[in-house]
Design an enzyme around this catalytic site. Structure first.
Site, PDB file in Angstrom:
ATOM      1  CG  LEU B  15      -2.212   0.815   1.155  1.00  0.00           C
ATOM      2  CD1 LEU B  15      -3.061   0.457  -0.047  1.00  0.00           C
ATOM      3  CD2 LEU B  15      -3.033   0.670   2.437  1.00  0.00           C
ATOM      4  N   GLY B  16       1.880   1.233  -0.891  1.00  0.00           N
ATOM      5  CA  GLY B  16       2.704   2.426  -1.089  1.00  0.00           C
ATOM      6  C   GLY B  16       2.011   3.349  -2.084  1.00  0.00           C
ATOM      7  CB  SER B  20      -2.312   4.498  -1.913  1.00  0.00           C
ATOM      8  OG  SER B  20      -1.327   4.139  -1.005  1.00  0.00           O
ATOM      9  NE  ARG B  49       7.398  -3.619   4.793  1.00  0.00           N
ATOM     10  CZ  ARG B  49       8.332  -2.837   4.253  1.00  0.00           C
ATOM     11  NH1 ARG B  49       9.393  -2.499   4.946  1.00  0.00           N
ATOM     12  NH2 ARG B  49       8.192  -2.391   3.034  1.00  0.00           N
ATOM     13  CB  VAL B 134       8.884  -2.204 -18.856  1.00  0.00           C
ATOM     14  CG1 VAL B 134       9.826  -1.397 -19.745  1.00  0.00           C
ATOM     15  CG2 VAL B 134       9.519  -3.529 -18.477  1.00  0.00           C
ATOM     16  CB  ILE B 138       4.836   4.135 -21.559  1.00  0.00           C
ATOM     17  CG1 ILE B 138       5.251   5.454 -20.903  1.00  0.00           C
ATOM     18  CG2 ILE B 138       4.873   4.229 -23.072  1.00  0.00           C
ATOM     19  CD1 ILE B 138       6.714   5.807 -21.158  1.00  0.00           C
ATOM     20  N   GLY B 189      12.936  13.848  -4.177  1.00  0.00           N
ATOM     21  CA  GLY B 189      12.280  12.554  -4.063  1.00  0.00           C
ATOM     22  C   GLY B 189      12.408  11.695  -5.318  1.00  0.00           C
ATOM     23  CD  GLU B 192      14.223   3.600  -4.119  1.00  0.00           C
ATOM     24  OE1 GLU B 192      14.354   2.950  -3.064  1.00  0.00           O
ATOM     25  OE2 GLU B 192      13.763   3.133  -5.158  1.00  0.00           O
ATOM     26  CE  LYS B 207      11.851   0.052 -14.784  1.00  0.00           C
ATOM     27  NZ  LYS B 207      12.099   1.458 -14.353  1.00  0.00           N
TER      28      LYS B 207
END
Lengths: 437, 437
Positions: B15-16, B20, B49, B134, B138, B189, B192, B207
């Site tokens: 649910l990131g 979401s 989690r 990938v 798109i 952001g 990472e 990919k």
């Protein structure tokens, strides 16, 4: 001794640029195609107008009896690439009713009879695929029907007619006028002997109808599409466009619009429009096509490639053919027509767009102000005005770019300008697309 | 009284940002989705989690027991967007073995275990879809597997990692060095905390493995992909690139190559390369992605859009989810993994590309000639040489652009240059892509 796999029989209707290339691929790529499908694809016959002409195919493969060919028991799939609405419509209906899946590139037919054909496919529980009908080799139909099936499409805008794009690209780059750019296009084989379907936007309108139908789950026919062609575009329009940081493109636009009554409607329209040079569609030149899709979650997507020609169109036909054949081998079928929304069509008069108006006026003080007043009276807000002298002429040229206004308000304004005593002529009225406000 | 339609039960794992948004669309677009699928889609549970955190979802909907959720009898479809290879792999295998179709965006897992997952889906006769793995929103997977199913793909080249494209775009436009562009990307952001997977090309390689697998009907894993990252790119490289009419992009390239033995092989590789400014990939900036596909009949196609982010990725997931649900309602399934070709992987040493080599040399007569001789000795043909003084420095800078040469020949040349007494340092070796010769 193992039983040979049951082959999938194919009939091809039409042996022009596309049909010949489809036949070539079916023969040359047989092992690859068989592996992808799970059974061999076998050409059973090809319908042509004149069987006596040498086609590089065994003569027993050729027939001029379309109806007989599509009714054959050993034909499972029919590829229709012969062109006009009739007899293609009848042949496709016969094939569908006989339980054969159909792949067609016939945009004029689809834009006229999509409901009829889709229902016939539905009744017979077979596939009707038409990726090649819009933007040649560029996958547009499948992304809209499948990849975006869980998203909400807001807008589709594309350059989907290669002939007009070639002519407009030529006018933009060389300063040529419309007639000589058309003559060049004809000489190079990019325009047909009678170019009406292309230059007056009929072909682009048929494609807009197909795109709007699938993007908005609503049946839209070519008659529902507002349409203007490119034959009145002048080198002066390109000059003004350039001064405004734009070029001119023939756009097919399909949009979900929400009226003041809260009702969602579908707008489908084709016209030449000024497009900012920074917009992705501005750099799509020559015989290339591109389609920009805006969806709620996906944001803006663009698909670009060759929109016409035998080989690219055949690529799209072959993709459909392999999928239909695979469905047949697996005993299923692909996604069906999805027409549940059936939104009403928005009349052109209510669609707000920005406008570019070019006019020749008397070269005297006060003209600019009185011209601007005609816009203000109808609440058409002006974003930019340019006034230029006309070399050697007796008037001046005023170019007005408006903020968003409805077609109805603008039409009234243009009518008033045409009657205005300081305005010698309203030379051009074009829309401006691809800008924020 | 009519029987209610049987609903399709969905479990979402993770649910990131993406999870979401998937949950939001399933709830907000329920009537539209039901119409497209032919049955309502119902969220049965979401694996997270930490179930105690407030998620805006009824608490009974949340679970931290992934295996239990994917085994529930009322779950028909599983959406896996939780990220790492484990426990995603185990959960997907449990789901597939239990007869549930799976939609995943997990490129690292797919690039490692595609064979294992595809076989499990095959055995259970269910769908395994991964359009979101990938290039985010798109559509690339579906066009390659379906639209081009009747064509022969020659080459796929794409910008498929948003983080590195943001960093390289920033370096190109501001002249920033790598570290400060990376710091900017982190602050916004786009990168990472540990950026290794992005900047060293691991994500792009995963990919590339997925694209190569479906484009060439061959199982390619991330380990088969040659990989170089962008951390050694300098502002001087961008200056030289600019002088050569190029920019620098991290490319994922998958190619069908025919060796001198006549054997077709697959080359899959990821590296930063000089790309001419006129090439369509040169103008893909920031967090955008683009994939160029070249096929025998279709010619060159380009797909462009947002490659990452919750909403765009969710759009791709939802497209897959609707298709899998539709297949379920209609009692069928979509196209299966097509791995019949199983071409061998081409070793990087035999792949011919053009190179850009930048070195610092002693500023004295004869150096250019003796440097050029090192290329000639190994039959690496030079297309262009630029020599520049270094401001305030004691040496000069030589930039060499070669014609096509193999990686093996170039590596030998570079090793010899590094040992050459007039060469103080070989600063950069980059490839040049997207040009004719």
């Amino acid at each position: 001794m193992s039983t040979p796999e049951k082959s999938i029989g194919v009939a091809v209707l039409g042996l022009g640029n596309v049909g010949s290339e489809v036949v070539r691929i079916i023969r040359d790529s047989a092992p690859d195609l068989a592996a992808r499908i799970g059974a061999p694809l076998e050409l059973r016959g090809v319908a042509v107008r004149n069987v006596s002409a040498d086609r590089g195919l065994p003569v027993e493969m050729l027939t001029d009896n379309v109806e007989e060919l599509v009714s054959r028991a050993d034909v499972d799939l029919v590829v229709e690439v012969m062109g006009p609405v009739e007899p293609a419509r009848k042949a496709i209906l016969t094939a569908l009713e006989g339980g054969k899946s159909v792949v067609t590139a016939n945009k004029a037919l689809l834009a006229q009879s999509t409901g009829e054909l889709a229902q016939a496919a539905e009744r017979a529980h077979v596939d009707l695929y038409f990726e090649a009908a819009v933007a040649g080799a560029i996958p547009v139909i499948r992304p809209l029907t499948q990849s975006l099936a869980g998203d909400t499409v807001l807008r589709v805008a594309g350059i989907v007619n290669g002939t007009t794009n070639y002519i407009l690209s030529e006018m933009a780059s060389t300063g040529a006028d419309y007639s000589s750019a058309l003559a060049d296009a004809s000489a190079l084989g990019y325009a047909e002997a009678d170019p009406t379907a292309d230059v007056e936007g009929y072909d682009a309108a048929a494609k807009a109808a197909i795109l709007a139908s699938i993007a908005f789950h609503t049946r839209v026919t070519a008659d529902d599409v507002y349409r203007e062609g490119i034959s009145k575009i002048t080198p002066e329009d390109f000059e003004s466009a350039k001064a405004l940081g734009c070029t001119i493109k023939l756009l097919s636009i399909c949009e979900r619009v929400t009226g003041s009554d809260g009702q969602q409607r579908v707008s489908a329209r084709v016209y030449p429009a000024l497009v900012p040079l920074s917009h992705p569609l501005a750099t799509v030149n020559g015989a290339f096509n591109a389609v920009v899709v805006e969806a709620e979650a996906a944001g803006r997507l663009m698909f670009y490639g060759q929109g016409a020609g035998g080989a690219p169109t055949a690529s799209a036909v072959m993709g459909d053919l392999v999928m239909a054949a695979r469905n047949r081998v697996q005993g299923g079928r692909g996604p069906r027509e999805s027409k549940y929304a059936q939104l009403p069509i928005a009349p052109m008069g209510v669609i707000p767009t920005r406008y570019y108006v070019s006019m020749t006026v008397a070269d005297r003080p006060g003209v600019l102000s009185s011209v601007a007043a005609e816009f203000a009276k109808r609440e058409v807000s002006i974003a930019e005005v340019r006034q230029e002298g006309i070399s050697g002429g007796s008037g001046a040229r005023i170019v007005v770019v408006t903020h968003r206004a409805t077609d109805a308000a603008l039409s009234e304004t243009v009518a008033a300008l045409a009657d205005h005593d300081a305005v010698q002529e309203v030379n051009s009225v074009l829309r401006l697309e691809g800008t924020a406000e």
